[in-house]
Each structure stands twice: as C-alpha cells, then as structure tokens.
Design a protein around this motif. Structure first.
Motif, mmCIF file in Angstrom:
data_model
loop_
_atom_site.group_PDB
_atom_site.id
_atom_site.type_symbol
_atom_site.label_atom_id
_atom_site.label_comp_id
_atom_site.label_asym_id
_atom_site.label_seq_id
_atom_site.Cartn_x
_atom_site.Cartn_y
_atom_site.Cartn_z
ATOM 1 N N PRO A 23 53.685 17.734 -22.876
ATOM 2 C CA PRO A 23 54.730 17.689 -21.689
ATOM 3 C C PRO A 23 54.744 19.238 -21.219
ATOM 4 O O PRO A 23 55.161 19.924 -22.053
ATOM 5 N N PRO A 24 54.240 19.339 -20.221
ATOM 6 C CA PRO A 24 54.134 21.030 -19.667
ATOM 7 C C PRO A 24 55.604 21.513 -19.400
ATOM 8 O O PRO A 24 56.559 20.592 -18.992
ATOM 9 N N LEU A 25 55.825 22.520 -19.503
ATOM 10 C CA LEU A 25 56.833 23.230 -19.009
ATOM 11 C C LEU A 25 56.881 23.073 -17.444
ATOM 12 O O LEU A 25 56.029 23.726 -16.915
ATOM 13 N N ARG A 26 58.003 22.825 -17.040
ATOM 14 C CA ARG A 26 58.217 22.770 -15.347
ATOM 15 C C ARG A 26 59.334 23.895 -14.886
ATOM 16 O O ARG A 26 60.352 24.041 -15.439
ATOM 17 N N PRO A 27 58.675 24.537 -13.583
ATOM 18 C CA PRO A 27 59.799 25.549 -13.417
ATOM 19 C C PRO A 27 60.821 24.982 -12.259
ATOM 20 O O PRO A 27 60.736 24.243 -11.684
ATOM 21 N N ALA A 28 62.079 25.481 -12.574
ATOM 22 C CA ALA A 28 63.118 25.052 -11.910
ATOM 23 C C ALA A 28 63.003 25.825 -10.376
ATOM 24 O O ALA A 28 63.345 25.176 -9.505
ATOM 25 N N ARG A 29 62.217 27.052 -10.485
ATOM 26 C CA ARG A 29 62.050 27.606 -9.062
ATOM 27 C C ARG A 29 60.746 27.957 -9.107
ATOM 28 O O ARG A 29 60.150 28.932 -9.714
ATOM 29 N N PRO A 30 59.808 27.198 -8.499
ATOM 30 C CA PRO A 30 58.370 27.562 -8.615
ATOM 31 C C PRO A 30 57.753 28.883 -8.175
ATOM 32 O O PRO A 30 56.893 29.384 -8.811
ATOM 33 N N GLU A 31 58.619 29.571 -7.025
ATOM 34 C CA GLU A 31 57.984 30.470 -6.645
ATOM 35 C C GLU A 31 58.649 31.931 -7.064
ATOM 36 O O GLU A 31 59.952 31.596 -7.571
ATOM 37 N N GLY A 32 58.314 32.932 -6.631
ATOM 38 C CA GLY A 32 58.917 34.284 -6.924
ATOM 39 C C GLY A 32 58.791 34.853 -8.143
ATOM 40 O O GLY A 32 59.282 35.967 -8.367
ATOM 41 N N ASP A 33 57.682 34.462 -8.860
ATOM 42 C CA ASP A 33 57.452 35.229 -10.051
ATOM 43 C C ASP A 33 55.780 35.791 -9.843
ATOM 44 O O ASP A 33 55.121 35.422 -9.075
ATOM 45 N N GLU A 34 55.487 36.413 -10.775
ATOM 46 C CA GLU A 34 54.128 37.174 -10.674
ATOM 47 C C GLU A 34 53.683 37.286 -11.816
ATOM 48 O O GLU A 34 54.210 37.696 -12.969
ATOM 49 N N LEU A 35 52.289 37.215 -12.093
ATOM 50 C CA LEU A 35 51.434 37.448 -13.329
ATOM 51 C C LEU A 35 50.304 38.285 -13.155
ATOM 52 O O LEU A 35 49.641 38.196 -12.206
ATOM 53 N N ALA A 36 50.215 39.391 -13.952
ATOM 54 C CA ALA A 36 49.252 40.510 -13.625
ATOM 55 C C ALA A 36 48.738 40.885 -15.039
ATOM 56 O O ALA A 36 49.166 40.604 -16.152
ATOM 57 N N CYS A 37 47.459 41.557 -14.982
ATOM 58 C CA CYS A 37 46.808 41.939 -16.392
ATOM 59 C C CYS A 37 45.879 43.311 -15.997
ATOM 60 O O CYS A 37 45.768 43.393 -14.815
ATOM 61 N N GLY A 38 45.706 43.865 -16.863
ATOM 62 C CA GLY A 38 44.677 45.004 -16.930
ATOM 63 C C GLY A 38 44.129 45.344 -18.144
ATOM 64 O O GLY A 38 44.547 44.956 -19.249
ATOM 65 N N TRP A 39 42.792 46.056 -18.055
ATOM 66 C CA TRP A 39 42.072 46.495 -19.158
ATOM 67 C C TRP A 39 41.542 47.897 -18.967
ATOM 68 O O TRP A 39 41.027 48.127 -17.952
ATOM 69 N N PHE A 40 42.055 48.676 -19.666
ATOM 70 C CA PHE A 40 41.701 50.070 -19.779
ATOM 71 C C PHE A 40 40.523 50.523 -20.712
ATOM 72 O O PHE A 40 40.382 50.044 -21.629
ATOM 73 N N ARG A 41 40.153 51.860 -20.412
ATOM 74 C CA ARG A 41 39.252 52.496 -21.357
ATOM 75 C C ARG A 41 39.885 53.050 -22.736
ATOM 76 O O ARG A 41 39.609 52.784 -23.742
ATOM 77 N N THR A 42 40.940 53.607 -22.583
ATOM 78 C CA THR A 42 41.671 54.212 -23.599
ATOM 79 C C THR A 42 43.257 53.771 -23.615
ATOM 80 O O THR A 42 43.606 53.482 -22.871
ATOM 81 N N ALA A 43 43.636 53.819 -24.831
ATOM 82 C CA ALA A 43 45.125 53.350 -25.024
ATOM 83 C C ALA A 43 45.849 54.387 -24.150
ATOM 84 O O ALA A 43 47.004 53.967 -23.768
ATOM 85 N N TRP A 44 45.788 55.684 -24.152
ATOM 86 C CA TRP A 44 46.351 56.515 -23.503
ATOM 87 C C TRP A 44 46.511 56.213 -21.832
ATOM 88 O O TRP A 44 47.371 56.251 -21.350
ATOM 89 N N ASP A 45 45.310 55.720 -21.538
ATOM 90 C CA ASP A 45 45.186 55.099 -20.032
ATOM 91 C C ASP A 45 46.059 54.219 -19.798
ATOM 92 O O ASP A 45 46.991 53.985 -18.759
ATOM 93 N N GLU A 46 46.218 53.204 -20.963
ATOM 94 C CA GLU A 46 46.926 51.948 -20.822
ATOM 95 C C GLU A 46 48.297 52.447 -20.746
ATOM 96 O O GLU A 46 49.371 51.874 -19.834
#
Length: 1017
Positions: free
Chosen positions: A323-346
């Motif tokens: 049974p999936p988790l269901r959102p009480a408020r579907p909108e208003g959130d954001e998912l982001a990701c990133g991949w960098f060359r070095t740990a310091w860049d990150e």
C-alpha cells in the motif's frame, strides 16, 4: 472527535475505536502515528480506562518525552490533578520492574546502568584478568569491540556467555575457539559488573525476563495493573525485548504495537524484522487468532513528488506491491538531484543553495537539515557552509568532534588524560592560541635528542615534548616569543592538570574553555560562525553532562575512550534521535540520528556507490566472524536465512540482507523532508577511482517530476587540492599573500624588488637560512622504548624479578582469587566511605586497579576500619593517582588516602585488608609514595613534613606501621626506587624464591620456585 481541533481520518478512526484487544498498526513514515497513539489512549480513558491503567512504551527517551507531553495535552483535566498515563522506554520499563521486584533475582533496588563507554572500559580491564588462548591481545581495542558486539547479541537473545560453550562444535574450529575466548571475557566482565553493582542495557532486559519467567505470579501482578499497553517504534526492538513483553502481556491482553517494518534500520545492533512482522502471531487474540493489522498510509508531511521517491524505495524492499504512502497535500513539494565532479564542488553548491533558500525564499536556517550516511562526509559540507556564512549545528555526536572549536577542547582533554598524545599536543601548540610553528619546536626536539644521547636517567623519554616544555629553562635556542608562548602553555597545563584532579568532567571542560578564552573567541567571530561555535560547545558540554560514571568522580580516561567510540560511524550512541537545538541554525547529522525528525528542506549529500547505500565491512557472518552470534542460537533462527559453508554463496545472502537494510535507511532519509528534498553526489571523494551515482540517486533522477539541478557526466582526472577561498584584500599584496608566496618561489629575485628596505630583508633572510641549516637531522633509529610500571610492580620486582617479568614485561594471565576480591571489596567500601557515599549492603564492590593481595583472614577488615582513627578523619585526597618519572622509568600508582593531621604535614595511608606482613619488600610501596609526594606529585606541592603509614585492617584494633619521612630516610628511599626503576629497564630478571612462591601465579613455569617449594618450604 477526541479533542478540539483533531479530526481523524478513516484509518485513524478505525484504530482509535478498535476494541481493547491485541492490534498491530502498520504506520508508514509521516502518517501521524503519535497523534493516533494519543487519540487511542485518550479514547480509552474516555471510555472508562483510568490513566494509571494504561502505559505507553517507546524506544528513545526523546520519543517518550514527546508522547508524554502529547498525552498531558490530550488529558489536560486529569493531568492537572496529577493523573497521567505512564510513559517509558523499553529499557526503562525493564528497569522499573527490577527496581520493584529485582530482589527476587538477586538484584539491588538501586541499579546503576552503564553505557557503551563504560562497557568497553570494563571489558578492557577484563582482558588482563581473564585467561584466554586464541585472542590476539596486541590489538586490545579491537578485541574489546568484538566482545562488546558479541555481548550485545547474547543479551538480545536472552543468552549468557556459557551458552556458547554448550553449543560449540568439536574439532579445531578456529572461529569457535576465538568465540569461546570472547565468551570467557564476557563472563569475567559479568563478574566485574556484579562486583561493582552495575548493569548494562542488555542486562536490564535479560534480568527482567528472568524475573517474570521464574516468578509467574509477578508477571500476573504486573499485568493486572494495566488495561491497555501501547508499544511505539516496535520495529526497533530486539528479540529479548519481545520475549519480555510476551512473558507478561499474554492471553489476548489489549496490547497495541505501532511500527513500520520498512523503518527497521537498527538490525546491526539487534533489532529484529520478525518482531513487527510476526506481532500478530506473537500476541494473538484471546481465542488464539492472529491479531488484526490496521494501516496508516496518509502522509501528512510530504507531497506527491517526495512520496513518489519514498514509494519507489519501498518497492525495492518487497517482491509484491505494498500500500503506497498517500499525500494529504499532493502539491507544494519539490524533488531535486545533482551530480558533481568533486566532493568540494558538491559541498559548495549545497552551501550556495542553502544560502539562496534563506536569502531569496525566506526559509529559516532551522528548517533545513543536511543528512549524511556516514560522519566522515560531513566535514567538507560543514566547511563550505562556514565559508558561505551559514550558521550550523552538528547534531551527530560523532561529527561534533571534528568541529574546530570542539576539537580544540577535545585536544586539551586528551593531553590532560594522556600526556603522550603527541597529535593533541601539536594541535594545541600549532593552533590559533599559541601560534607556534614547527621551527619553534625544533629546540624542544633537540633537547630530547641530547637527553637520549647522554642517556640521562632522569630524562622522561615517554613524553618528550611535554617533558621538554616542563623543563623549559633547560632548553636552548628558543626565540623569545616561542619561549614566552611555551611558558604560557606550561602554566595553563599545570593549572588545568591540578583542576582535573578534583572536579567533574563538565567543570573541567568549562575551565578549559575559560583558560583558552574560548567564549571570547566565539564572541569575536562573525554572527553565523559564532552561533555555530556556541551551539557546538553547548552540545559538547551536554554530552559530558549526560555521560554518567560508575561511581564517584568520572574517569577522564574512560570519557576519552567514550569519545573515541563516538567517532566511529556505527557508534551505539547514534541509536537515539538527535536533540536539535532551538537556535536558528542548519542541522548536520547522520540518517540514523535523524529518525523521528523532519525539516522543510532536506539535503542528502554523498549519495554515491559505496557510500549510500554503503558497503559492509564484513557483514554479519557468524561462520567466519567470532564476534557474531551463530544464527541457530538466535531467537529468530527460524526466520533467518540459511548460511552456506561456501563463502561466496554465504556472502551473497549476507550482501542482500545488508542492501535491504541500507534501502530501509534510505526510506527513512527521504521521508524526513516536508517541502524540498535534494539528493546529490560526486565522482571524486578522495578515492583513487571515480565513483558512480548510487541506485538511490539514479532512482531519484529517473522520476518524471524531478528537477536535475546539475549533472556532470565526465568525472575527468582526479582533482588536486581543494581550491583556496578568496582572501580579504591585503594592503601589501594586492593579489593576495598566497599568490605573492608562489611568485617568490618561482622568481627568488621578485621579493627584493617589492621591499622598501632591501638590507633589512636580506638580514631576515640570512637569519631564516641559519635557522633552517641548524635544524637537526632526522633520527635514524627510533627512540628506545620507555619503561613503565606501577608501584605494585616495583614491590614485585623487589621481591622477585622473575615474577615482575611475567606480570609486567611479558604479561601472563593471573588468576583472580577470593583474597583479591575481598581486598578489592574492602578498598572500594573505604573509598565510598571517604567520599561520603554509602555502599549498598551485602554487595561485592570492585574496580581497584591494584588490589591488596593480603586477604582478611582475621577480623572483618571494614569493621576494623570503621573503629579506627581513619574512619573519623577527613582525607584531603582519596584514591589519588601519582605519576613519578625516575631513571627513565615511569611509575604510576594510586594512593588510598592522604590526610593533613596538622598544617604543612601530610600523612599518606595505604590500607591492607590482612595482617602485618613479614616481607620487608612491602616497604617499597611507602617509599615510592613518599618520593612522589616529596617531588610534588600531589596537588598542593611538596609538604613540609611527611608521614607514611600502613594500616593493617585484618587486626582489631588496626595495626599501624608508620614512618616519618625524614630527609635521610627520603634519600635512602630515592636510592631504592632509582635502583628498582633502572632494573625495570634492564634485561636481567632472575628468580628469587621466597615465601611469596606459595601464592605466585607463575610458579609452575619457574624452575627455581618449583624446586624451592619442593624442598618443603
């Protein structure tokens, strides 16, 4: 409606209205389980259950406090009358049972519970008292860790160490032979705890289970107190905790368990997947049917994007749809990701994003959390946040010790506790307060080198730099500034060392911070950095405050060992939820510490292969690892996988189990965010080969609703040093002093063209060249090993050098005799008496490092002491350590008591639990104490008059042998101690048979002693 403002969902309403019968609640992350728990208890009270007839049990102290607060709010009218629902932790519940009924199983009502730091301290002491045959004791710390891990597993499965001997197979199985040695060590550890009157957390559950199973009427009595029991965070419990509850709450008792199998992230410390999965069978209804399960799936924390990733992670854990988790408020959130060359860049990108979120979108610092799988990846992000002037709080205890302001205090503690800790000493001297350079320390090293070359018998070879600083007047070639700063360090060190002898750890830390002007430094920092430093110092003080001793004043050495444990990624202290402060600062912590917490914005750095999910350092493999409890001995054996003898097949199974736990940890991490979740990683993390994005990061990237903030496909070559941040404008070097230094190296004539006084510059250059040319060549060979022994060792050496060799140089195991135990008990009770603490009646106490070997065979030693003059006197020092350097040997000891019978007069007293000895060598002990006191080893400096006394408590009245330490007597004593110290450093240890052979542990190895005994001596 249960209370004003609360409208339950359909799922919550079913749980709240469920009859008083066994119930399992499968609560997904962020689904309001605490609110539902409170509402169910409030509804039960409204229907006639008295508050005192209900109990809530949860896993952590923080969760218990939160649940208790919520219940007080829901039951405010009753709470105002002092009527509350009992709320405790699983260990707290067991402790309450033992406090009330423990006498039935031989447990005192007043129990001292020791944490992981003291567990390891006592295990380390057991290493030298328990005979073992297959353990490599050259790596003592590792053996202690292995014994602690095995002990936790035994207790978590209700087993004593003897169970391993009963289950051991025959033959020459090396793993089992080592495991049995660890079991012997744990058996000795158990006896040491019994003597001290303490228990660890595993003992609480084991003893409580023994209590209710051997006395069923007590289980019935406990059960009859309650009409409703609610178990929170049940997925974090181990099999022993489950069996304790099953032994009490049986036959359809109304027990409700709330948990989530997918949040079982503590398997590595004993949590059982079977506990929550099998609850319906373990706690069946009154008619024997499985308890029903009701779900909570409406997530009130996050929106559809974040929950989409959370559900994807859960799908990796199950072969069939959940049974999936269901959102009480579907909108208003954001998912982001990133991949960098070095740990310091990150790290710099994360710092920039956090800065932008605060400055442009108005996100409060406190609403941002940065979660790490491992402490070791925290430092770069912390440094980048400092550069971006972002206030931060390191909430993970392990990461806290890497914060500069805390690391400085830690270094002082290390030097005070272990003067040979060169790394800590160098951090202090080269740091911002004393601002010395390596060149300033060259004369100290030269002084030590000359002392070594001349073989000065008084040279302290064990602590070279510290000894050189202590004898600063003898060190030549120091600049005036360096000498002044080293003298300042020496004065501060001496003052703090004296303070450490008579104050608590917390007060010692406060004295250190004051001595190094720590608070003034914090006030001088920019606002963001100052707030971060203040919060981190407060957290360190809280850590020291919460650390509890076994008895009396806490041991600095044990506390330092405890801090070492915290620096490990899997330290047991990472179990409890972090306590994030109320200041407006970004929180940095590990995922395990973040369980139960939430933020508007969550960053997850270092989501790369091998980091998150992490690789395992050997897996939980009992076939090849002695520290792991064999599966067949575990209470959940029927639900554990079969381990093949073939190593590859076995590791495939174990690798899959480890990966599942890492995925559950990832599920916990991604469900901490309310509005924004950002996952990042980098190709280069100080490794020889670039890393790739982990499955977790790829899973996020594959989501259709993700925002890819940055993605570098080509890792390029391995990076060099971290880029140096731009410095503030320099009036002398417009391009910065670093650039000027590089230019001067490339063009030696350039610096001359920039100066206004070429002659002065040339003179300074000449002085620098002379200094560099005067530096000594590196030592070709290591310095000789510094000898160290105890005062007891000197007495043994005087009596029989061969016995000294086997007990101090090439150590052989020694047996613990009843005489030693009785002597230890007497000394401990006397110590408690002198400290004004009453010993528990009929309890064997221990912990003395140098036990008295003369057993009390006549009068009751402690009763004799109570009738002696010493019982009524008030000592100025109790169990005080001494540290004497003489003839190149370090002599340590501990004086029982020091009295001041009159001004400028000290009396040193050593208690003997037996009668007077005919062995003249026992006098060496008093001689060593007297020489140490005369040389200022005791707080307050050398006394004007000194008396040393043996008090033989085996006689009634107490027999006293006192000696006035005149100048002539002290001169003779110095000669004796110096001769013994030189002998301790030598190579000749002849056997000297005497009456002591009758009680020597090594007589079977000693031809001379055996012959002497055979001659009817």
């Amino acid at each position: 409606m249960i209370w004003s403002g609360f409208e339950p969902t359909d799922e919550q309403a079913q749980i709240i209205a469920h009859p008083l019968a066994p119930l399992r609640v499968a609560a997904g992350a962020g689904t309001g389980k605490t609110t539902t728990i409170v509402a169910r208890l409030a509804a039960a009270v409204a229907e006639g259950v008295e508050p005192e007839e209900a109990i809530g049990i949860t896993f952590t102290n923080k969760a218990a406090e939160e649940l208790a607060d919520r219940l007080r709010g829901a039951l405010a009218p009753l709470a105002s009358e002092g009527r509350e629902v009992e709320v405790t932790t699983y260990h707290g519940f067991a402790l309450r049972l033992l406090a009330e009924f423990g006498a039935s199983v031989g447990v005192e009502r007043a129990l001292d519970v020791i944490g992981p730091g003291y567990v390891r301290q006592l295990l380390h002491e057991s290493l030298v008292t328990v005979p073992v045959h297959h353990l490599d004791l050259t790596a003592a710390a590792r053996r202690v860790d292995e014994a602690a891990a095995l002990g936790t597993q035994l207790a978590g499965n209700l087993l004593e160490p003897e169970a391993l001997a009963a289950a051991a197979p025959g033959g020459d199985d090396e793993v089992w032979a080592t495991r049995l040695d660890l079991a012997r060590l744990l058996a000795g550890f158990r006896e040491m705890k019994r003597h001290l009157g303490v228990v660890d957390y595993g003992d609480l559950i084991l003893l409580a289970h023994r209590l209710v199973t051997t006395h069923p009427h007590l289980a019935t009595r406990i059960r009859d107190r309650y009409r409703l029991v609610l178990l929170d965070e049940y997925q974090d419990t181990d099999p022993a905790q489950r069996e304790l509850l099953r032994a009490i709450f049986v036959d359809g008792f109304p027990i409700t368990a709330v948990g989530d199998t997918d949040q079982t992230i503590y398997e590595w410390r004993g949590a059982s997947l079977e506990n929550f999965a099998g609850f319906s069978r373990h706690f069946a209804t009154a008619d024997g049917q499985p308890a029903p399960t009701l779900p909570l799936t409406l997530n009130r924390r996050s929106g559809r994007r974040i929950l989409g990733l959370a559900n994807d992670v859960r799908d990796l854990l199950h072969s069939s749809p959940q049974p999936p988790l269901r959102p009480a408020r579907p909108e208003g959130d954001e998912l982001a990701c990133g991949w960098f060359r070095t740990a310091w860049d990150e790290a710099t990108w994360i710092a920039g994003e956090i800065r932008r979120l605060h400055d442009e979108e108005g996100v409060a610092w406190r609403d941002i959390g940065v979660l790490f799988r491992k402490n070791r990846y925290m430092a770069l992000v912390r440094d980048a946040l400092h550069q971006a002037e972002v206030p931060l709080e390191v909430a993970s205890l392990g990461g806290l010790l890497t914060v500069p302001e805390v690391a400085d205090v830690h270094a002082w503690l290390r030097v005070l506790g272990s003067p040979e800790d060169s790394a800590a000493l160098m951090r202090i001297l080269l740091g911002a307060r004393y601002r010395l350079g390596l060149g300033d320390l060259v004369p100290l090293a030269a002084w030590v080198r000359r002392r070594t070359a001349t073989n000065d018998p008084d040279a302290e070879l064990g602590y070279p730099l510290l000894e050189a600083i202590d004898r600063l007047d003898e060190v030549a070639d120091l600049t005036g500034v360096a000498r002044q700063r080293l003298a300042g360090f020496r004065d501060t060190y001496r003052r703090l060392l004296a303070t450490a002898q008579g104050t608590t750890l917390v007060e010692l830390i406060r004295h250190i911070v004051d001595a190094i002007d720590g608070w003034a430094e914090v006030e001088a920092m920019p606002p963001a950095a100052g707030l971060s430093a203040r919060l981190n110092l407060y957290r360190f003080l809280d850590l020291a405050e919460d650390w509890s001793p076994l008895g009396g004043r806490p041991s600095l050495q044990a506390f330092l060992g405890y801090l070492t444990l915290l620096q490990e990624d899997d330290a047991a202290q990472e179990l409890d939820t972090a306590r994030v402060g109320g200041q407006d600062a970004v929180s940095l912590l590990t995922v395990h510490r973040a369980k139960g917490l939430e933020w508007d914005v969550v960053f997850m750095p270092a989501v790369a292969q091998g980091i998150f999910p992490s690789t395992s350092r050997g897996f939980d493999d009992p076939v090849s690892g002695a520290k792991w409890l064999p599966y067949e001995l575990r209470l959940d054996a029927a639900h554990l996988p079969r381990l093949d003898e073939d190593k590859k097949a076995r590791q495939d199974v174990l690798r899959a189990r480890h990966l599942a736990q890492e995925r559950r940890t990832a599920y916990v991490a991604v469900t901490r965010a309310r509005r924004l979740l950002v996952l990042t990683g980098a190709a280069w993390y100080e490794t020889k080969k670039p890393r790739a994005p982990s499955e977790l990061l790829e899973l996020a990237r594959s989501r259709p609703d993700v925002r890819v903030a940055a993605w570098v496909d080509d890792p390029g070559d391995a990076p060099g040093d971290r880029p140096v941040p731009a410095a503030v404008p320099d009036p002398h070097f417009p391009a910065g002093w670093r650039n000027a230094l590089r230019t001067a190296i490339a063009d030696p004539t350039w610096a001359t063209t920039q100066t206004e006084d070429a002659a002065a510059m040339e003179q300074d250059r000449t002085q620098l060249r002379l200094l560099l040319e005067g530096m000594p060549e590196p030592l070709e060979a290591a310095l000789p090993r510094h000898a160290a022994t105890s005062v007891t060792g000197l007495v043994t050496l005087a009596s029989c050098p061969q016995r000294f060799y086997w007990s101090e140089v090439e150590r052989l195991p020694r047996r613990a005799t009843p005489a030693l135990r009785r002597g230890t008990e007497v000394h401990r009770r006397i110590e408690l008496h002198h400290r004004g603490v009453s010993a528990f009646e009929d309890m064997e106490l221990g912990g003395r490092t140098e036990p008295d070997e003369s057993a009390a065979t006549g009068a009751d030693a402690f009763s004799s002491f109570q009738r002696s003059r010493f019982a009524a006197a008030d000592p100025i020092l109790v169990e005080t350590p001494i540290d004497l350097a003489i003839a190149g040997t370090r002599i340590r000891g501990r004086i029982d008591a020091v009295f001041r019978p009159e001004p400028d007069t000290l009396e040193i007293v050593d208690y003997k639990s037996g009668g007077p000895s005919s062995d003249p060598n026992t006098l060496v002990q008093l001689q060593a104490y007297a020489v140490a006191a005369a040389e200022g080893a005791l707080a307050g400096g050398a006394p004007g008059r000194l008396r040393v006394t043996f008090a033989y408590l085996g006689e009634d009245p107490v027999a006293e042998v006192s000696i006035e330490a005149t100048d002539e007597w002290l001169a003779d004593a110095r000669d004796v101690i110096r001769a013994l110290a030189e002998a301790a450093r030598g190579d000749d240890f002849p056997a000297t048979p005497s009456a002591a052979c009758h009680r020597c542990d090594f007589s079977m190895f000693c031809a001379a002693g055996t012959a002497w005994l055979a001659a009817d001596h």
